[in-house]
Design a protein around this motif. Structure first.
Motif, PDB file in Angstrom:
ATOM      1  N   CYS A   1      20.704   9.585  13.358  1.00  0.00           N
ATOM      2  CA  CYS A   1      21.990   9.896  13.974  1.00  0.00           C
ATOM      3  C   CYS A   1      22.320  11.352  13.644  1.00  0.00           C
ATOM      4  O   CYS A   1      21.676  11.966  12.800  1.00  0.00           O
ATOM      5  CB  CYS A   1      23.105   8.978  13.465  1.00  0.00           C
ATOM      6  SG  CYS A   1      22.958   7.251  13.964  1.00  0.00           S
ATOM      7  N   TYR A   2      23.326  11.893  14.316  1.00  0.00           N
ATOM      8  CA  TYR A   2      23.660  13.304  14.108  1.00  0.00           C
ATOM      9  C   TYR A   2      25.166  13.484  14.201  1.00  0.00           C
ATOM     10  O   TYR A   2      25.873  12.669  14.768  1.00  0.00           O
ATOM     11  CB  TYR A   2      22.933  14.172  15.150  1.00  0.00           C
ATOM     12  CG  TYR A   2      23.018  15.658  14.890  1.00  0.00           C
ATOM     13  CD1 TYR A   2      22.249  16.249  13.895  1.00  0.00           C
ATOM     14  CD2 TYR A   2      23.864  16.468  15.639  1.00  0.00           C
ATOM     15  CE1 TYR A   2      22.315  17.619  13.646  1.00  0.00           C
ATOM     16  CE2 TYR A   2      23.938  17.838  15.401  1.00  0.00           C
ATOM     17  CZ  TYR A   2      23.169  18.406  14.401  1.00  0.00           C
ATOM     18  OH  TYR A   2      23.240  19.752  14.157  1.00  0.00           O
ATOM     19  N   HIS A   3      25.610  14.599  13.626  1.00  0.00           N
ATOM     20  CA  HIS A   3      27.025  14.962  13.629  1.00  0.00           C
ATOM     21  C   HIS A   3      27.685  14.647  14.985  1.00  0.00           C
ATOM     22  O   HIS A   3      27.093  14.920  16.021  1.00  0.00           O
ATOM     23  CB  HIS A   3      27.151  16.463  13.327  1.00  0.00           C
ATOM     24  CG  HIS A   3      28.549  16.958  13.260  1.00  0.00           C
ATOM     25  ND1 HIS A   3      29.355  16.744  12.158  1.00  0.00           N
ATOM     26  CD2 HIS A   3      29.297  17.632  14.158  1.00  0.00           C
ATOM     27  CE1 HIS A   3      30.533  17.295  12.385  1.00  0.00           C
ATOM     28  NE2 HIS A   3      30.527  17.833  13.578  1.00  0.00           N
TER      29      HIS A   3
ATOM     30  N   ARG B   1      21.160  13.038  22.778  1.00  0.00           N
ATOM     31  CA  ARG B   1      21.317  11.664  22.294  1.00  0.00           C
ATOM     32  C   ARG B   1      20.656  10.700  23.280  1.00  0.00           C
ATOM     33  O   ARG B   1      20.943  10.735  24.477  1.00  0.00           O
ATOM     34  CB  ARG B   1      22.796  11.333  22.094  1.00  0.00           C
ATOM     35  CG  ARG B   1      23.500  12.283  21.127  1.00  0.00           C
ATOM     36  CD  ARG B   1      24.927  11.867  20.829  1.00  0.00           C
ATOM     37  NE  ARG B   1      25.692  12.967  20.265  1.00  0.00           N
ATOM     38  CZ  ARG B   1      25.760  13.267  18.966  1.00  0.00           C
ATOM     39  NH1 ARG B   1      25.117  12.516  18.100  1.00  0.00           N
ATOM     40  NH2 ARG B   1      26.467  14.299  18.542  1.00  0.00           N
TER      41      ARG B   1
ATOM     42  N   THR C   1      18.200  12.492  18.804  1.00  0.00           N
ATOM     43  CA  THR C   1      18.828  11.475  17.958  1.00  0.00           C
ATOM     44  C   THR C   1      19.284  10.300  18.807  1.00  0.00           C
ATOM     45  O   THR C   1      19.270  10.354  20.041  1.00  0.00           O
ATOM     46  CB  THR C   1      20.021  12.091  17.198  1.00  0.00           C
ATOM     47  OG1 THR C   1      20.477  11.185  16.209  1.00  0.00           O
ATOM     48  CG2 THR C   1      21.166  12.448  18.130  1.00  0.00           C
TER      49      THR C   1
ATOM     50  N   LYS D   1      22.072  18.620  10.127  1.00  0.00           N
ATOM     51  CA  LYS D   1      23.117  19.474  10.707  1.00  0.00           C
ATOM     52  C   LYS D   1      23.117  20.843  10.039  1.00  0.00           C
ATOM     53  O   LYS D   1      23.100  21.893  10.705  1.00  0.00           O
ATOM     54  CB  LYS D   1      24.491  18.818  10.552  1.00  0.00           C
ATOM     55  CG  LYS D   1      25.656  19.698  11.004  1.00  0.00           C
ATOM     56  CD  LYS D   1      26.998  19.041  10.712  1.00  0.00           C
ATOM     57  CE  LYS D   1      28.158  19.882  11.246  1.00  0.00           C
ATOM     58  NZ  LYS D   1      28.266  21.197  10.584  1.00  0.00           N
TER      59      LYS D   1
ATOM     60  N   GLU E   1      21.916  12.880   8.184  1.00  0.00           N
ATOM     61  CA  GLU E   1      22.674  13.528   9.255  1.00  0.00           C
ATOM     62  C   GLU E   1      23.250  14.870   8.785  1.00  0.00           C
ATOM     63  O   GLU E   1      23.203  15.879   9.501  1.00  0.00           O
ATOM     64  CB  GLU E   1      23.809  12.596   9.712  1.00  0.00           C
ATOM     65  CG  GLU E   1      23.344  11.346  10.426  1.00  0.00           C
ATOM     66  CD  GLU E   1      22.928  10.207   9.507  1.00  0.00           C
ATOM     67  OE1 GLU E   1      22.669   9.106   9.995  1.00  0.00           O
ATOM     68  OE2 GLU E   1      22.858  10.418   8.269  1.00  0.00           O
ATOM     69  N   TRP E   2      23.774  14.877   7.565  1.00  0.00           N
ATOM     70  CA  TRP E   2      24.373  16.091   7.003  1.00  0.00           C
ATOM     71  C   TRP E   2      23.296  17.135   6.734  1.00  0.00           C
ATOM     72  O   TRP E   2      23.483  18.331   7.000  1.00  0.00           O
ATOM     73  CB  TRP E   2      25.125  15.726   5.730  1.00  0.00           C
ATOM     74  CG  TRP E   2      25.930  16.820   5.104  1.00  0.00           C
ATOM     75  CD1 TRP E   2      25.759  17.354   3.857  1.00  0.00           C
ATOM     76  CD2 TRP E   2      27.052  17.507   5.665  1.00  0.00           C
ATOM     77  NE1 TRP E   2      26.707  18.330   3.618  1.00  0.00           N
ATOM     78  CE2 TRP E   2      27.502  18.444   4.701  1.00  0.00           C
ATOM     79  CE3 TRP E   2      27.719  17.419   6.895  1.00  0.00           C
ATOM     80  CZ2 TRP E   2      28.580  19.291   4.934  1.00  0.00           C
ATOM     81  CZ3 TRP E   2      28.789  18.272   7.135  1.00  0.00           C
ATOM     82  CH2 TRP E   2      29.222  19.191   6.155  1.00  0.00           C
TER      83      TRP E   2
END
Length: 410
Positions: free
Chosen positions: A9-11, A71, A40, A22, A18-19
């Motif tokens: 997953c992403y921001h 996405r 993602t 990013k 994820e962090w």
């Protein structure tokens, strides 16, 4: 350089991988003018891959701080069947039980390997195991002869999640692998991975935010005054072993009855057991424990800065970024003498180690630090210096880019 990053997953989704992706992506765009794309899943949290927790996000492409983010649509059908298949295959140790567990977890994005192969990237980077997109990254990159770098963030204590032959096979096929600690590198070498392809790069933090935190607002907000404060920060899951910290507190109170325990982290189903343990303490002791379950990310540095010592009793860590965050505020840390944590903390220099799961050992370590302000200050300063030298986002992204350059040049 044209770089493709792949993450579960992403921001604005919140999570360790994820962090990391990013911040690294934005650093590469800003500092090196690289063209960075992120592939993602279109989901608000990874749990949405296999159960009804979280929600879908819009499918498609957008720009976030100079990074192109695409996405992908998830396949979420047959979730019950996938779960039964995974658990029965694992319980009976049937062939391909690792694949069954991975298919159950997801994310299932059938068009991702082709999209990776057609991306035109100079290098592909993917994190983290045990998710399915790690295998999409290897398959898609190899199809187009693009070098691929993996960062597995392997939690070695989690046998269900990470003791899978297919993980080691994927690492063998990758051009390079990023381990967070020396312990993880040795773990992989013991399983047949060549040490030559493994680079050790830790996680990063926004150092300035933590350096500038004072903790005064938190001490005022929770009426901590000048009392000695022990801070723990993690989700209240069973794997984090907060039970050993709660069990250690009576020994601490025997010597420092005014010591306060501040536990910050989201509730889980396990929280009821922790609450039950705390309820057995006297009313006066219960009053010395403060729990903060919901707090904004921006408040994290202030919570850590309010501590005299930071304790994280977990043995299930791939790195232990929360130790780095505590060091960034100048605090000494205490962690379990096991796995990645033991290779991150320099015993007696920037923190102390205790016997994992042993409340008496943990209490002893806490008493050592609580008894000496000078020792706390010296260890906290050494930890902060370690962060400045090794764990800024600029340093981490530069180290990773150097690995990219190496695999592209081969």
């Amino acid at each position: 350089m044209k770089i493709l990053h792949i993450v579960q997953c992403y921001h604005p989704v919140v999570g360790g991988s994820e962090w990391l992706v990013k911040n690294i992506s934005e650093q590469l765009v800003t500092n090196h003018q690289d063209e960075v794309t992120v592939f993602t899943a279109a989901a608000t949290k990874p749990a949405y891959f296999w159960r009804n927790e979280g929600a879908p996000m819009p499918i498609g492409t957008e720009q976030i701080n100079g990074v192109t983010v695409r996405r992908f649509k998830l396949f979420r059908r047959l979730r019950l069947l996938r779960m039964l298949w995974a658990h029965s295959f694992h319980r009976l140790q049937l062939p391909y039980n690792d694949w069954a567990r991975t298919v159950q977890l997801g994310p299932l994005i059938f068009n991702m390997p082709r999209a990776i192969a057609n991306s035109g990237a100079d290098v592909v980077f993917a994190t983290a195991f045990p998710f399915m997109h790690m295998y999409y990254a290897v398959a898609g990159a190899r199809r187009a002869n693009i070098p691929v770098v993996l960062l597995g963030a392997i939690h070695t204590a989690d046998k269900w999640g990470y003791d899978r032959k297919m993980i080691f096979s994927a690492i063998q096929k990758a051009d390079a692998y990023i381990a967070h600690t020396e312990y993880e590198k040795k773990y992989l070498i013991d399983r047949g991975i060549s040490g030559n392809k493994i680079s050790i790069i830790g996680g990063g933090v926004d150092i300035q935010k933590f350096e500038e935190a004072e903790g005064t607002t938190i001490r005022q907000k929770y009426s901590l005054g000048n009392d000695l404060v022990i801070v723990a920060m993690s989700r209240q899951s069973e794997l984090k072993r907060l039970d050993s910290l709660v069990q250690a507190m009576p020994r601490v109170w025997d010597k420092y009855p005014q010591a306060r325990l501040l536990m910050a982290g989201a509730k889980t189903a396990y929280s009821a057991q922790l609450d039950s343990m705390i309820a057995k303490f006297s009313p006066a002791q219960q009053a010395q424990i403060i729990q903060i379950h919901n707090f904004p990310e921006a408040e994290k540095p202030q919570i850590l800065a309010a501590a005299d010592i930071f304790v994280h009793p977990s043995g299930n860590e791939s790195f232990g970024i929360v130790f780095v965050e505590a060091w960034a505020t100048g605090k000494p840390v205490i962690g379990a003498n096991i796995g990645a944590v033991a290779s991150l903390i320099e015993e007696g220099q920037d923190g102390l180690l205790f016997e994992y799961g042993n409340a008496a050992s943990l209490a002893e370590a806490m008493l050592v630090l609580l008894s000496s302000k000078d020792k706390r200050q010296v260890m906290g300063q050494k930890g902060q210096q370690k962060v400045l030298e090794n764990y800024s986002w600029e340093h981490v992204s530069d180290q990773l880019r150097a690995v990219y350059e190496q695999v592209v040049a081969r």
